[in-house]
Design an enzyme around this catalytic site. Structure first.
Site, PDB file in Angstrom:
ATOM      1  CG  HIS A  11      -1.706  -1.124   1.508  1.00 34.79           C
ATOM      2  ND1 HIS A  11      -3.028  -1.147   1.160  1.00 34.79           N
ATOM      3  CD2 HIS A  11      -1.446  -2.332   2.071  1.00 34.79           C
ATOM      4  CE1 HIS A  11      -3.547  -2.319   1.494  1.00 34.79           C
ATOM      5  NE2 HIS A  11      -2.604  -3.057   2.045  1.00 34.79           N
ATOM      6  CE1 TYR A  40      -2.139   0.070   4.821  1.00 34.02           C
ATOM      7  CE2 TYR A  40      -1.708   1.916   6.293  1.00 34.02           C
ATOM      8  CZ  TYR A  40      -2.319   1.401   5.166  1.00 34.02           C
ATOM      9  OH  TYR A  40      -3.092   2.218   4.384  1.00 34.02           O
ATOM     10  CG  HIS A 116      -5.399  -1.453  -1.373  1.00 38.27           C
ATOM     11  ND1 HIS A 116      -5.707  -0.286  -0.722  1.00 38.27           N
ATOM     12  CD2 HIS A 116      -6.485  -2.246  -1.229  1.00 38.27           C
ATOM     13  CE1 HIS A 116      -6.929  -0.374  -0.215  1.00 38.27           C
ATOM     14  NE2 HIS A 116      -7.425  -1.555  -0.511  1.00 38.27           N
ATOM     15  CE  LYS A 123      -9.177   2.188  -1.319  1.00 34.98           C
ATOM     16  NZ  LYS A 123      -9.194   3.555  -0.880  1.00 34.98           N
ATOM     17  CB  CYS A 125      -3.347   2.331  -3.022  1.00 40.29           C
ATOM     18  SG  CYS A 125      -2.529   1.566  -1.635  1.00 40.29           S
TER      19      CYS A 125
END
Length: 137
Positions: A11, A40, A116, A123, A125
């Site tokens: 991420h 995380y 991710h 996203k 990410c």
């Protein structure tokens, strides 16, 4: 009973280039969302240092539907000065991520590395192709 780990999900913090973020700051953001802790397991800072977030023996909160058997790794950054998604990793972060991912793969016998964005197409990410970059190490 130990948690079975079979995947690393990478991420970004979705913060602007050059802005450092501490684990405590991430923890505050995530607790404000009602989460138990930072989502995380590891945070890779701008200088390449690595902080532990959530203990690895605890399920993360970083990728809906994929937390139970994964390790969440986040690098600080992911947004350009204009606020748009881009790969802002410093050379130190790139090296630290490579070492961290390789180490986790070895310790836990992990063969799958994802970003991710591989699970949430809305996203960007982590703003680079983690599956391609770390999948075959």
């Amino acid at each position: 009973m130990a948690r079975t780990i079979n995947e690393i999900i990478v991420h970004c913090t979705a913060t602007k280039i050059g802005r450092e973020v501490s684990v405590d700051e991430l923890r505050r953001w995530h607790k404000a969302k009602g989460w138990a802790d930072v989502g995380y397991h590891f945070v890779v800072h701008l200088d390449g240092s690595i902080s532990v977030g959530r203990p690895i023996d605890k399920m993360g909160a970083h990728c809906e539907g994929h937390n139970q058997h994964s390790v969440g790794v986040v690098y600080v950054g992911g947004l350009g000065l204009n606020g748009k998604a881009c790969d802002t990793r410093t050379e130190a972060q790139k090296m630290a991520l490579r070492v961290l991912v390789a180490g986790l793969k070895k310790v836990y016998n992990i063969t799958k590395v994802s970003g991710h964005r591989d699970y949430n197409k809305a996203k960007a990410c982590p703003c680079f192709d983690a599956k391609n970059e770390y999948g075959d190490e």
